[in-house]
Design a protein around this motif. Structure first.
Motif, PDB file in Angstrom:
ATOM      1  N   ARG A 100      24.170   0.673 -46.176  1.00 20.98           N
ATOM      2  CA  ARG A 100      23.655  -0.644 -45.831  1.00 20.98           C
ATOM      3  C   ARG A 100      23.081  -1.310 -47.084  1.00 20.98           C
ATOM      4  O   ARG A 100      22.359  -0.680 -47.862  1.00 20.98           O
ATOM      5  CB  ARG A 100      22.589  -0.536 -44.747  1.00 20.98           C
ATOM      6  CG  ARG A 100      23.159  -0.074 -43.417  1.00 20.98           C
ATOM      7  CD  ARG A 100      22.126  -0.124 -42.313  1.00 20.98           C
ATOM      8  NE  ARG A 100      22.733   0.181 -41.024  1.00 20.98           N
ATOM      9  CZ  ARG A 100      22.089   0.086 -39.856  1.00 20.98           C
ATOM     10  NH1 ARG A 100      20.831  -0.291 -39.823  1.00 20.98           N
ATOM     11  NH2 ARG A 100      22.717   0.370 -38.733  1.00 20.98           N
ATOM     12  N   LEU A 101      23.360  -2.574 -47.246  1.00 18.79           N
ATOM     13  CA  LEU A 101      22.968  -3.302 -48.453  1.00 18.79           C
ATOM     14  C   LEU A 101      21.586  -3.915 -48.240  1.00 18.79           C
ATOM     15  O   LEU A 101      21.429  -5.107 -48.038  1.00 18.79           O
ATOM     16  CB  LEU A 101      24.012  -4.364 -48.781  1.00 18.79           C
ATOM     17  CG  LEU A 101      25.452  -3.837 -48.894  1.00 18.79           C
ATOM     18  CD1 LEU A 101      26.405  -4.961 -49.227  1.00 18.79           C
ATOM     19  CD2 LEU A 101      25.542  -2.709 -49.921  1.00 18.79           C
ATOM     20  N   VAL A 102      20.592  -3.056 -48.275  1.00 16.94           N
ATOM     21  CA  VAL A 102      19.179  -3.330 -48.004  1.00 16.94           C
ATOM     22  C   VAL A 102      18.987  -3.630 -46.510  1.00 16.94           C
ATOM     23  O   VAL A 102      19.049  -4.782 -46.062  1.00 16.94           O
ATOM     24  CB  VAL A 102      18.604  -4.467 -48.853  1.00 16.94           C
ATOM     25  CG1 VAL A 102      17.106  -4.648 -48.578  1.00 16.94           C
ATOM     26  CG2 VAL A 102      18.838  -4.200 -50.330  1.00 16.94           C
ATOM     27  N   PRO A 103      18.757  -2.594 -45.707  1.00 19.36           N
ATOM     28  CA  PRO A 103      18.485  -2.801 -44.285  1.00 19.36           C
ATOM     29  C   PRO A 103      17.166  -3.527 -44.078  1.00 19.36           C
ATOM     30  O   PRO A 103      16.211  -3.343 -44.835  1.00 19.36           O
ATOM     31  CB  PRO A 103      18.447  -1.386 -43.725  1.00 19.36           C
ATOM     32  CG  PRO A 103      18.093  -0.526 -44.894  1.00 19.36           C
ATOM     33  CD  PRO A 103      18.708  -1.172 -46.089  1.00 19.36           C
ATOM     34  N   ILE A 104      17.114  -4.365 -43.040  1.00 20.89           N
ATOM     35  CA  ILE A 104      15.942  -5.192 -42.740  1.00 20.89           C
ATOM     36  C   ILE A 104      15.474  -4.900 -41.323  1.00 20.89           C
ATOM     37  O   ILE A 104      16.280  -4.813 -40.391  1.00 20.89           O
ATOM     38  CB  ILE A 104      16.269  -6.689 -42.863  1.00 20.89           C
ATOM     39  CG1 ILE A 104      16.834  -7.011 -44.247  1.00 20.89           C
ATOM     40  CG2 ILE A 104      15.029  -7.535 -42.584  1.00 20.89           C
ATOM     41  CD1 ILE A 104      17.305  -8.463 -44.380  1.00 20.89           C
ATOM     42  N   LEU A 105      14.169  -4.763 -41.145  1.00 19.26           N
ATOM     43  CA  LEU A 105      13.545  -4.652 -39.834  1.00 19.26           C
ATOM     44  C   LEU A 105      12.561  -5.802 -39.653  1.00 19.26           C
ATOM     45  O   LEU A 105      11.994  -6.308 -40.624  1.00 19.26           O
ATOM     46  CB  LEU A 105      12.784  -3.331 -39.694  1.00 19.26           C
ATOM     47  CG  LEU A 105      13.515  -2.025 -39.946  1.00 19.26           C
ATOM     48  CD1 LEU A 105      12.550  -0.849 -39.793  1.00 19.26           C
ATOM     49  CD2 LEU A 105      14.693  -1.863 -39.002  1.00 19.26           C
ATOM     50  N   SER A 106      12.309  -6.170 -38.406  1.00 23.77           N
ATOM     51  CA  SER A 106      11.268  -7.153 -38.105  1.00 23.77           C
ATOM     52  C   SER A 106      10.344  -6.597 -37.031  1.00 23.77           C
ATOM     53  O   SER A 106      10.750  -5.757 -36.213  1.00 23.77           O
ATOM     54  CB  SER A 106      11.871  -8.481 -37.652  1.00 23.77           C
ATOM     55  OG  SER A 106      12.508  -8.339 -36.387  1.00 23.77           O
ATOM     56  N   SER A 107       9.102  -7.075 -37.028  1.00 23.93           N
ATOM     57  CA  SER A 107       8.118  -6.592 -36.057  1.00 23.93           C
ATOM     58  C   SER A 107       7.067  -7.664 -35.793  1.00 23.93           C
ATOM     59  O   SER A 107       6.605  -8.325 -36.734  1.00 23.93           O
ATOM     60  CB  SER A 107       7.427  -5.325 -36.574  1.00 23.93           C
ATOM     61  OG  SER A 107       6.362  -4.940 -35.718  1.00 23.93           O
TER      62      SER A 107
ATOM     63  N   TRP B  85       9.508  -2.040 -34.188  1.00 25.33           N
ATOM     64  CA  TRP B  85      10.423  -2.566 -35.197  1.00 25.33           C
ATOM     65  C   TRP B  85      11.835  -2.703 -34.644  1.00 25.33           C
ATOM     66  O   TRP B  85      12.317  -1.819 -33.932  1.00 25.33           O
ATOM     67  CB  TRP B  85      10.431  -1.656 -36.417  1.00 25.33           C
ATOM     68  CG  TRP B  85       9.129  -1.669 -37.162  1.00 25.33           C
ATOM     69  CD1 TRP B  85       8.066  -0.829 -36.999  1.00 25.33           C
ATOM     70  CD2 TRP B  85       8.741  -2.599 -38.167  1.00 25.33           C
ATOM     71  NE1 TRP B  85       7.045  -1.172 -37.845  1.00 25.33           N
ATOM     72  CE2 TRP B  85       7.434  -2.257 -38.581  1.00 25.33           C
ATOM     73  CE3 TRP B  85       9.371  -3.687 -38.779  1.00 25.33           C
ATOM     74  CZ2 TRP B  85       6.747  -2.971 -39.562  1.00 25.33           C
ATOM     75  CZ3 TRP B  85       8.698  -4.390 -39.757  1.00 25.33           C
ATOM     76  CH2 TRP B  85       7.400  -4.034 -40.144  1.00 25.33           C
ATOM     77  N   THR B  86      12.502  -3.790 -35.003  1.00 23.01           N
ATOM     78  CA  THR B  86      13.866  -4.072 -34.571  1.00 23.01           C
ATOM     79  C   THR B  86      14.755  -4.293 -35.785  1.00 23.01           C
ATOM     80  O   THR B  86      14.378  -5.027 -36.716  1.00 23.01           O
ATOM     81  CB  THR B  86      13.899  -5.326 -33.681  1.00 23.01           C
ATOM     82  OG1 THR B  86      13.079  -5.100 -32.531  1.00 23.01           O
ATOM     83  CG2 THR B  86      15.319  -5.632 -33.232  1.00 23.01           C
ATOM     84  N   TYR B  87      15.924  -3.688 -35.770  1.00 22.66           N
ATOM     85  CA  TYR B  87      16.876  -3.864 -36.864  1.00 22.66           C
ATOM     86  C   TYR B  87      17.390  -5.298 -36.891  1.00 22.66           C
ATOM     87  O   TYR B  87      17.782  -5.846 -35.861  1.00 22.66           O
ATOM     88  CB  TYR B  87      18.040  -2.886 -36.713  1.00 22.66           C
ATOM     89  CG  TYR B  87      19.077  -3.015 -37.802  1.00 22.66           C
ATOM     90  CD1 TYR B  87      18.762  -2.697 -39.114  1.00 22.66           C
ATOM     91  CD2 TYR B  87      20.352  -3.485 -37.526  1.00 22.66           C
ATOM     92  CE1 TYR B  87      19.708  -2.829 -40.126  1.00 22.66           C
ATOM     93  CE2 TYR B  87      21.310  -3.620 -38.516  1.00 22.66           C
ATOM     94  CZ  TYR B  87      20.974  -3.292 -39.824  1.00 22.66           C
ATOM     95  OH  TYR B  87      21.890  -3.428 -40.820  1.00 22.66           O
ATOM     96  N   ALA B  88      17.380  -5.931 -38.068  1.00 23.87           N
ATOM     97  CA  ALA B  88      17.726  -7.347 -38.193  1.00 23.87           C
ATOM     98  C   ALA B  88      18.927  -7.600 -39.090  1.00 23.87           C
ATOM     99  O   ALA B  88      19.273  -8.755 -39.317  1.00 23.87           O
ATOM    100  CB  ALA B  88      16.523  -8.132 -38.716  1.00 23.87           C
ATOM    101  N   GLY B  89      19.567  -6.562 -39.616  1.00 26.79           N
ATOM    102  CA  GLY B  89      20.739  -6.760 -40.454  1.00 26.79           C
ATOM    103  C   GLY B  89      20.522  -6.297 -41.881  1.00 26.79           C
ATOM    104  O   GLY B  89      19.625  -5.515 -42.174  1.00 26.79           O
ATOM    105  N   GLU B  90      21.375  -6.789 -42.788  1.00 25.65           N
ATOM    106  CA  GLU B  90      21.323  -6.435 -44.194  1.00 25.65           C
ATOM    107  C   GLU B  90      20.955  -7.656 -45.024  1.00 25.65           C
ATOM    108  O   GLU B  90      21.243  -8.796 -44.646  1.00 25.65           O
ATOM    109  CB  GLU B  90      22.677  -5.910 -44.663  1.00 25.65           C
ATOM    110  CG  GLU B  90      23.096  -4.608 -44.019  1.00 25.65           C
ATOM    111  CD  GLU B  90      24.504  -4.225 -44.447  1.00 25.65           C
ATOM    112  OE1 GLU B  90      25.460  -4.881 -43.967  1.00 25.65           O
ATOM    113  OE2 GLU B  90      24.648  -3.300 -45.260  1.00 25.65           O
ATOM    114  N   ALA B  91      20.335  -7.405 -46.181  1.00 24.04           N
ATOM    115  CA  ALA B  91      19.929  -8.509 -47.044  1.00 24.04           C
ATOM    116  C   ALA B  91      21.109  -9.192 -47.707  1.00 24.04           C
ATOM    117  O   ALA B  91      21.086 -10.401 -47.951  1.00 24.04           O
ATOM    118  CB  ALA B  91      18.952  -8.009 -48.102  1.00 24.04           C
TER     119      ALA B  91
END
Length: 534
Positions: free
Chosen positions: A86-93, A99-105
């Motif tokens: 993954r090209l910098v995985p992103i989470l949001s909270s 925390w929820t997975y939000a995609g890659e940067a």
């Protein structure tokens, strides 16, 4: 995934992964799901459980958006198949816990070198989201160099536009790999710090953050560290550095050591007074976050502050009850953890006792209504009806119980701190209830000592369904109880793991001045209290 171009990927890669992130992704990213993990709560909704996300979210960095959402970014790699990376995985909270997975940067890999993107550092600066990243070559051919690049986005979830490299190993005068960036803007000057076990270095950046200013290089600490976090609090700059072996699974020796300075660029010294420039050996300084029986090798994280003013550290560690590696021995299964930073005499005490918590009070607990109003109380044991008091007047006098409060130093002044915990000061001596020597074991003695701010002097009060309370120590996570469930006057008060016994439950009975020196009223009074930052 095998059909993906390992350099550019498909144009909708981020959208595909965002859609898949909330469901199990086994088969897409190896044998282990990387989907969203909702944190499990502890004994009631005021607690959360570590780890928060996994099994792979290494080197996390964190920032908060104006709408209150926290965003976390991490390393991710696969040495088996680069299409799985993954090209910098992103989470949001919304709350630092769920925390929820939000995609890659990135939509595609940065093009200035073919490498894995490690240790991102993200900040909101001058109206844009700025991502500094390490690029580690996936090929070991001649000319491949580790380096740091920069990318920007209008939104925290990207996609980020790459602006290329800032510098690589040959372009600065220092040894070591050019990884683990950390950005600080101070008094209008932007700086980038970095380093990988050869010293932590810095350089000034240009105003648009896309180049460096020649001749502004410097060093702040020795060669024991990587994974820097640097922030300012109460007149000091704090350096959190990771030291030890990060990546040997459960045998890793990673830990956090800390220095501080009155100036951003140093000199830094640790709590022993040793100049951090002299720290050139792994794991040689005072440990501020290290192993316990379950969690191993905590390190390389970031610091954030919640609404009640409490400081929190997000970092990675191994859970020995889970995976050690992701696939065929690599990458290591470093999961996302969160723990509060307490403060004692100006030094951080991470997680209460300096080791990762399995369960801990949720962030922003201080913003919730106070379970007990500030005031002066008798603290009465539910089982025996005896009063909590102190069997002496000096430092180290032991907490015991008595049949009544007459002449027994049984009046306690409760003060609620900004983070939601309480300080219990004896009204007679003015000293503070604590667990002796910050001991975390069952049976450790409860005593009185002068206030020093350490978590061992802080207590969380949680109301039970019957209107009684447990008093849980912030350092140990254990509760105050009457030893051996004794009903005798003079029985000792100690800490123990919660077992739901009445000898571990207490009532807070407000003391009213009726002119006789006695007490009246009923326990369990609630109120908002006041917030005092310590």
């Amino acid at each position: 995934m095998a059909d993906f171009d390992p350099v550019s990927g498909p144009t909708d890669r981020r959208d595909v992964l965002r859609a898949l992130g909330g469901a199990g992704t086994a088969g897409l990213f190896g044998s282990v799901s990387m989907g969203s993990v909702t944190a499990q709560r502890g004994f009631d909704e005021a607690y959360y459980e570590n780890p928060l996300y996994g099994p792979d979210f290494a080197d996390p960095t964190i920032q908060r958006a104006d709408d209150g959402t926290w965003w976390a970014y991490a390393s991710n790699m696969s040495y088996i198949d680069d299409a799985d990376e993954r090209l910098v995985p992103i989470l949001s909270s919304p709350d630092l816990v769920d925390w929820t997975y939000a995609g890659e940067a990135f939509d595609s890999r940065p093009g200035w070198a073919y490498g894995s993107i490690w240790a991102p550092d993200v900040h909101y600066h001058d109206g844009q989201w700025v991502l500094f990243y390490s690029l580690w070559p996936r090929n070991d051919g001649e000319g491949d160099q580790t380096g740091i690049g920069v990318a920007t986005s209008d939104t925290p979830d990207g996609p980020f536009t790459d602006h290329g490299r800032l510098f690589t190993n040959p372009e600065h005068p220092f040894p070591g790999n050019t990884i683990d960036p950390y950005f600080v803007s101070h008094q209008g000057t932007p700086y980038l710090f970095w380093g990988n076990f050869a010293g932590i270095y810095y350089v000034e950046l240009t105003a648009e953050l896309q180049n460096y200013r020649p001749g502004t290089w410097g060093q702040i600490v020795g060669s024991a560290y990587e994974g820097s976090t640097i922030f300012q609090r109460d007149g000091y700059w704090y350096f959190f550095g990771s030291t030890g072996d990060c990546c040997d699974g459960f045998d890793s020796t990673y830990e956090i050591e800390v220095g501080r300075s009155e100036n951003l660029l140093g000199p830094y010294a640790d709590s022993d007074g040793t100049p951090m420039m002299e720290r050139n050996e792994w794991n040689a300084g005072p440990t501020h976050l290290g192993d316990n029986d379950r969690f191993v090798a905590p390190g390389h994280g970031d610091v954030t502050v919640d609404d009640d003013g409490s400081y929190w550290f997000v970092y990675h560690a191994y859970d020995t009850q889970g995976l050690e590696t992701i696939d065929n021995g690599w990458p290591p299964a470093r999961q996302l953890f969160l723990d509060r930073i307490y403060w004692s005499n100006g030094w951080p005490v991470i997680a209460g006792d300096g080791t990762p918590n399995a369960t801990a009070p949720i962030p922003n607990l201080g913003q919730r209504p106070a379970p007990v109003a500030e005031g002066t109380y008798n603290v009465v044991n539910v089982q025996s009806g005896h009063y909590l008091g102190i069997a002496g007047t000096g430092d180290g006098a032991t907490a015991t119980v008595a049949t009544n409060d007459a002449g027994f130093r049984a009046a306690w002044q409760l003060r609620r701190l900004a983070g939601g915990e309480y300080v219990l000061n004896n009204a007679d001596s003015g000293q503070t209830l604590e667990v002796v020597n910050a001991d975390t074991s069952d049976g450790a003695d409860v005593q009185q000592w002068p206030w020093n701010g350490h978590p061992t002097q802080r207590w969380y009060c949680f109301e039970e369904s019957d209107g009684t309370y447990r008093m849980k120590n912030a350092c140990s996570g254990k509760v105050a109880e009457v030893a051996n469930a004794s009903a005798a006057a003079g029985a000792n008060v100690q800490q123990w793991t919660w077992n739901d016994g009445d000898h571990q439950r207490w009532r807070f009975v407000p003391i009213e001045d009726d002119g006789s020196g006695g007490s009246s009223g009923s326990g369990g009074t609630s109120g908002s209290g006041s917030s005092t930052t310590r």
